[in-house]
Design a protein around this motif. Structure first.
Motif, PDB file in Angstrom:
ATOM      1  N   THR A   8       0.858  -1.183   0.000  1.00  0.00           N
ATOM      2  CA  THR A   8       0.000   0.000   0.000  1.00  0.00           C
ATOM      3  C   THR A   8       0.891   1.228   0.000  1.00  0.00           C
ATOM      4  O   THR A   8       1.551   1.526   0.995  1.00  0.00           O
ATOM      5  CB  THR A   8      -0.929  -0.002   1.221  1.00  0.00           C
ATOM      6  N   VAL A   9       0.928   1.926  -1.117  1.00  0.00           N
ATOM      7  CA  VAL A   9       1.885   3.004  -1.351  1.00  0.00           C
ATOM      8  C   VAL A   9       1.207   4.362  -1.160  1.00  0.00           C
ATOM      9  O   VAL A   9       0.112   4.599  -1.684  1.00  0.00           O
ATOM     10  CB  VAL A   9       2.476   2.906  -2.771  1.00  0.00           C
ATOM     11  N   VAL A  10       1.864   5.251  -0.416  1.00  0.00           N
ATOM     12  CA  VAL A  10       1.346   6.604  -0.204  1.00  0.00           C
ATOM     13  C   VAL A  10       2.155   7.576  -1.058  1.00  0.00           C
ATOM     14  O   VAL A  10       3.358   7.757  -0.835  1.00  0.00           O
ATOM     15  CB  VAL A  10       1.422   7.009   1.275  1.00  0.00           C
ATOM     16  N   VAL A  11       1.488   8.178  -2.033  1.00  0.00           N
ATOM     17  CA  VAL A  11       2.122   9.160  -2.910  1.00  0.00           C
ATOM     18  C   VAL A  11       1.259  10.418  -2.907  1.00  0.00           C
ATOM     19  O   VAL A  11       0.102  10.380  -3.344  1.00  0.00           O
ATOM     20  CB  VAL A  11       2.272   8.639  -4.349  1.00  0.00           C
ATOM     21  N   GLY A  12       1.805  11.508  -2.410  1.00  0.00           N
ATOM     22  CA  GLY A  12       1.014  12.733  -2.304  1.00  0.00           C
ATOM     23  C   GLY A  12      -0.193  12.507  -1.409  1.00  0.00           C
ATOM     24  O   GLY A  12      -0.075  12.003  -0.293  1.00  0.00           O
ATOM     25  N   ASP A  13      -1.357  12.842  -1.912  1.00  0.00           N
ATOM     26  CA  ASP A  13      -2.591  12.664  -1.150  1.00  0.00           C
ATOM     27  C   ASP A  13      -3.284  11.343  -1.452  1.00  0.00           C
ATOM     28  O   ASP A  13      -4.413  11.116  -1.011  1.00  0.00           O
ATOM     29  CB  ASP A  13      -3.558  13.820  -1.447  1.00  0.00           C
ATOM     30  N   SER A  14      -2.612  10.461  -2.184  1.00  0.00           N
ATOM     31  CA  SER A  14      -3.213   9.191  -2.587  1.00  0.00           C
ATOM     32  C   SER A  14      -2.653   8.027  -1.776  1.00  0.00           C
ATOM     33  O   SER A  14      -1.446   7.950  -1.522  1.00  0.00           O
ATOM     34  CB  SER A  14      -2.953   8.922  -4.076  1.00  0.00           C
ATOM     35  N   VAL A  15      -3.552   7.118  -1.392  1.00  0.00           N
ATOM     36  CA  VAL A  15      -3.173   5.860  -0.758  1.00  0.00           C
ATOM     37  C   VAL A  15      -3.537   4.760  -1.745  1.00  0.00           C
ATOM     38  O   VAL A  15      -4.718   4.482  -1.972  1.00  0.00           O
ATOM     39  CB  VAL A  15      -3.895   5.652   0.583  1.00  0.00           C
ATOM     40  N   ILE A  16      -2.528   4.152  -2.345  1.00  0.00           N
ATOM     41  CA  ILE A  16      -2.729   3.177  -3.423  1.00  0.00           C
ATOM     42  C   ILE A  16      -2.611   1.780  -2.832  1.00  0.00           C
ATOM     43  O   ILE A  16      -1.520   1.314  -2.502  1.00  0.00           O
ATOM     44  CB  ILE A  16      -1.694   3.395  -4.540  1.00  0.00           C
ATOM     45  N   SER A  17      -3.748   1.102  -2.692  1.00  0.00           N
ATOM     46  CA  SER A  17      -3.775  -0.173  -1.969  1.00  0.00           C
ATOM     47  C   SER A  17      -3.041  -1.287  -2.706  1.00  0.00           C
ATOM     48  O   SER A  17      -2.514  -2.202  -2.075  1.00  0.00           O
ATOM     49  CB  SER A  17      -5.222  -0.594  -1.699  1.00  0.00           C
ATOM     50  N   ASP A  18      -3.004  -1.247  -4.007  1.00  0.00           N
ATOM     51  CA  ASP A  18      -2.289  -2.256  -4.796  1.00  0.00           C
ATOM     52  C   ASP A  18      -1.189  -1.542  -5.567  1.00  0.00           C
ATOM     53  O   ASP A  18      -1.221  -1.431  -6.782  1.00  0.00           O
ATOM     54  CB  ASP A  18      -3.250  -2.975  -5.745  1.00  0.00           C
ATOM     55  N   GLY A  19      -0.209  -1.043  -4.793  1.00  0.00           N
ATOM     56  CA  GLY A  19       0.783  -0.157  -5.377  1.00  0.00           C
ATOM     57  C   GLY A  19       2.159  -0.769  -5.513  1.00  0.00           C
ATOM     58  O   GLY A  19       2.417  -1.899  -5.080  1.00  0.00           O
ATOM     59  N   ALA A  20       3.039   0.011  -6.104  1.00  0.00           N
ATOM     60  CA  ALA A  20       4.418  -0.433  -6.322  1.00  0.00           C
ATOM     61  C   ALA A  20       5.348   0.767  -6.330  1.00  0.00           C
ATOM     62  O   ALA A  20       4.949   1.882  -6.694  1.00  0.00           O
ATOM     63  CB  ALA A  20       4.540  -1.189  -7.636  1.00  0.00           C
ATOM     64  N   PHE A 303       4.135   8.893  13.821  1.00  0.00           N
ATOM     65  CA  PHE A 303       3.222   8.667  12.699  1.00  0.00           C
ATOM     66  C   PHE A 303       1.914   8.037  13.200  1.00  0.00           C
ATOM     67  O   PHE A 303       0.816   8.521  12.914  1.00  0.00           O
ATOM     68  CB  PHE A 303       3.898   7.742  11.678  1.00  0.00           C
ATOM     69  N   ARG A 304       2.047   6.969  13.977  1.00  0.00           N
ATOM     70  CA  ARG A 304       0.880   6.265  14.506  1.00  0.00           C
ATOM     71  C   ARG A 304       0.022   7.172  15.381  1.00  0.00           C
ATOM     72  O   ARG A 304      -1.215   7.204  15.249  1.00  0.00           O
ATOM     73  CB  ARG A 304       1.331   5.059  15.326  1.00  0.00           C
ATOM     74  N   ASN A 305       0.658   7.920  16.273  1.00  0.00           N
ATOM     75  CA  ASN A 305      -0.094   8.787  17.173  1.00  0.00           C
ATOM     76  C   ASN A 305      -0.840   9.866  16.409  1.00  0.00           C
ATOM     77  O   ASN A 305      -1.976  10.217  16.760  1.00  0.00           O
ATOM     78  CB  ASN A 305       0.844   9.416  18.208  1.00  0.00           C
ATOM     79  N   PRO A 314      -2.050  10.188   4.478  1.00  0.00           N
ATOM     80  CA  PRO A 314      -1.249  11.158   3.713  1.00  0.00           C
ATOM     81  C   PRO A 314      -0.822  12.366   4.547  1.00  0.00           C
ATOM     82  O   PRO A 314       0.299  12.869   4.382  1.00  0.00           O
ATOM     83  CB  PRO A 314      -2.192  11.563   2.571  1.00  0.00           C
ATOM     84  N   ASP A 315      -1.683  12.823   5.448  1.00  0.00           N
ATOM     85  CA  ASP A 315      -1.283  13.928   6.325  1.00  0.00           C
ATOM     86  C   ASP A 315      -0.165  13.502   7.274  1.00  0.00           C
ATOM     87  O   ASP A 315       0.743  14.291   7.575  1.00  0.00           O
ATOM     88  CB  ASP A 315      -2.478  14.422   7.136  1.00  0.00           C
ATOM     89  N   ALA A 316      -0.217  12.255   7.749  1.00  0.00           N
ATOM     90  CA  ALA A 316       0.840  11.746   8.625  1.00  0.00           C
ATOM     91  C   ALA A 316       2.172  11.679   7.891  1.00  0.00           C
ATOM     92  O   ALA A 316       3.233  11.898   8.497  1.00  0.00           O
ATOM     93  CB  ALA A 316       0.456  10.376   9.176  1.00  0.00           C
ATOM     94  N   VAL A 317       2.149  11.383   6.592  1.00  0.00           N
ATOM     95  CA  VAL A 317       3.383  11.386   5.785  1.00  0.00           C
ATOM     96  C   VAL A 317       3.963  12.796   5.724  1.00  0.00           C
ATOM     97  O   VAL A 317       5.182  13.002   5.890  1.00  0.00           O
ATOM     98  CB  VAL A 317       3.115  10.841   4.369  1.00  0.00           C
ATOM     99  N   LYS A 318       3.114  13.780   5.499  1.00  0.00           N
ATOM    100  CA  LYS A 318       3.590  15.171   5.488  1.00  0.00           C
ATOM    101  C   LYS A 318       4.185  15.535   6.847  1.00  0.00           C
ATOM    102  O   LYS A 318       5.234  16.185   6.925  1.00  0.00           O
ATOM    103  CB  LYS A 318       2.440  16.119   5.149  1.00  0.00           C
ATOM    104  N   PHE A 319       3.523  15.116   7.903  1.00  0.00           N
ATOM    105  CA  PHE A 319       3.902  15.454   9.265  1.00  0.00           C
ATOM    106  C   PHE A 319       5.234  14.830   9.658  1.00  0.00           C
ATOM    107  O   PHE A 319       6.001  15.424  10.435  1.00  0.00           O
ATOM    108  CB  PHE A 319       2.788  14.968  10.200  1.00  0.00           C
ATOM    109  N   THR A 320       5.542  13.654   9.144  1.00  0.00           N
ATOM    110  CA  THR A 320       6.744  12.926   9.563  1.00  0.00           C
ATOM    111  C   THR A 320       7.870  12.935   8.526  1.00  0.00           C
ATOM    112  O   THR A 320       8.947  12.420   8.816  1.00  0.00           O
ATOM    113  CB  THR A 320       6.408  11.463   9.898  1.00  0.00           C
ATOM    114  N   GLY A 334      11.603  13.036   1.150  1.00  0.00           N
ATOM    115  CA  GLY A 334      10.380  13.515   1.781  1.00  0.00           C
ATOM    116  C   GLY A 334       9.105  13.029   1.134  1.00  0.00           C
ATOM    117  O   GLY A 334       8.017  13.279   1.642  1.00  0.00           O
ATOM    118  N   SER A 335       9.227  12.319   0.011  1.00  0.00           N
ATOM    119  CA  SER A 335       8.051  11.743  -0.639  1.00  0.00           C
ATOM    120  C   SER A 335       8.511  10.559  -1.479  1.00  0.00           C
ATOM    121  O   SER A 335       9.713  10.314  -1.650  1.00  0.00           O
ATOM    122  CB  SER A 335       7.328  12.767  -1.512  1.00  0.00           C
TER     123      SER A 335
END
Length: 359
Positions: A8-20, A303-305, A314-320, A334-335
């Motif tokens: 599950t890949v996080v790119v920008g504001d997208s969470v891609i469940s079947d990602g690479a 990140f978890r908290n 996606p916001d947690a990715v920006k935050f961390t 950073g991304s």
């Protein structure tokens, strides 16, 4: 190593469940849907695990059993195992100038072996003495004959000070000239002091809502609220704001985190560990003689908290990661966008680390 990973890949504001994510020559060349991914090098299928950019921690005093000034490599290794691929090792104001110079040299030496140490953050010594012990005797004054010694070898890249301390206008000018990121905190500065510092080039706020107060105390009129340091910095544009998000909201209440996000936006918030050594229980905070004394956080727990506080992944990715990279001028990380360095963290559903990749 060239490789392709799936999950599950996080790119920008997208969470891609079947990602690479595909990596070649230590750089990301593709991130997106698995169906469109090139197969490069070895392949690793992490199923439904979360794949995010490596964490960036710009404020960290310790890791595991050791302080940064004692064993910077052990600290870096501890945090790398929890997904931190870039970090500032922080030195506090309770050391003399000579001790700080020696500690900077040890960290610089450790940087040769520890690719995740990007430099030193100095938290002090020019902070308000009301908010923490200082090695400086009497009135705290920023003296160039002292602080210029700290910047000689270029290892220091981030410095926190209180803008009400005498001599810090000159310090700020030097920090800007040397390309060192200036931050303000441990302060009870007035709105006017804060504005002067921001107009002088301050970029960051050290752990918002922690170790701060109002320049006027008690309030001038019973029942009214003075403009404290936190309100003053939130009124300013062009800043980023560190937050220590522990599990129980002891450093910063979750409601205050949401207030900060509503006021300045997610893109300007930066999660930090402020990790110290101390208690050995299973909580992510430290107490010393009954007083709050930093945290035992790692960035995956930050990140978890943040997610548990009600924010999106996606916001947690920006935050961390993303926001700290922008502040520190790390445009190559950073991304998970194509062209970035392959600094990658893979986490399970509990946000524990499965694998860390470092370019």
């Amino acid at each position: 190593m060239d490789y392709t990973i799936y999950g599950t890949v996080v790119v920008g504001d997208s969470v891609i469940s079947d990602g690479a994510v595909a990596v070649e020559n230590s750089k990301i060349v593709y991130s997106g849907k698995r169906s469109g991914a090139p197969v490069i090098g070895e392949t690793f299928d992490y199923k439904d695990a979360l794949i995010v950019p490596g964490f960036i921690d710009i404020h960290c005093h310790a890791g595991g059993k050791y302080w940064c000034y004692e064993d910077p490599k052990a600290v870096a290794d501890h945090h790398f195992a929890h997904g931190t691929t870039s970090m500032c090792e922080t030195l506090y104001r309770d050391m003399s100038i000579d001790e700080t110079v020696d500690a900077i040299a040890r960290i610089r030496e450790a940087m040769v072996k520890c690719k995740n140490i990007i430099g030193v953050h100095l938290e002090g010594p020019y902070l308000n003495p009301k908010y923490g012990a200082s090695v400086l005797d009497g009135e705290v004054v920023a003296d160039p004959s002292d602080y210029m010694r700290l910047f000689e070898d270029g290892t220091v890249i981030h410095v926190s000070f209180a803008p009400e301390v005498k001599g810090t206008d000159g310090l700020l000018k030097v920090l800007n000239e040397k390309g060192i990121v200036p931050a303000i905190g441990h302060s009870m500065a007035s709105y006017e002091d804060v504005r002067r510092a921001v107009e002088g080039g301050v970029k960051n706020v050290t752990h918002l809502f922690d170790a701060t107060g109002a320049s006027i105390s008690p309030t001038r009129w019973d029942g009214t609220v003075e403009v404290d340091f936190n309100a003053a910095v939130l009124l300013c544009d062009g800043l980023t704001y560190e937050l220590i998000c522990d599990e129980k909201g002891i450093h910063v209440r979750p409601e205050m985190v949401r207030l900060a996000a509503k006021t300045v936006g997610i893109d300007n918030l930066i999660g930090i560990t402020d990790a110290c050594t101390g208690t050995t229980d299973d909580t992510d905070i430290n107490f010393l003689d009954g007083e709050l004394n930093g945290s035992k956080l790692t960035m995956n727990r930050v990140f978890r908290n943040f997610v548990n506080y009600g924010f999106s992944i996606p916001d947690a990715v920006k935050f961390t990661s993303t926001n700290a990279a922008r502040l520190m001028g790390l445009s190559d990380r950073g991304s998970l966008e194509a062209g970035k360095l392959a600094d990658i963290a893979v986490m399970d559903k509990n946000y524990d680390l499965i694998k860390v990749y470092k370019a």
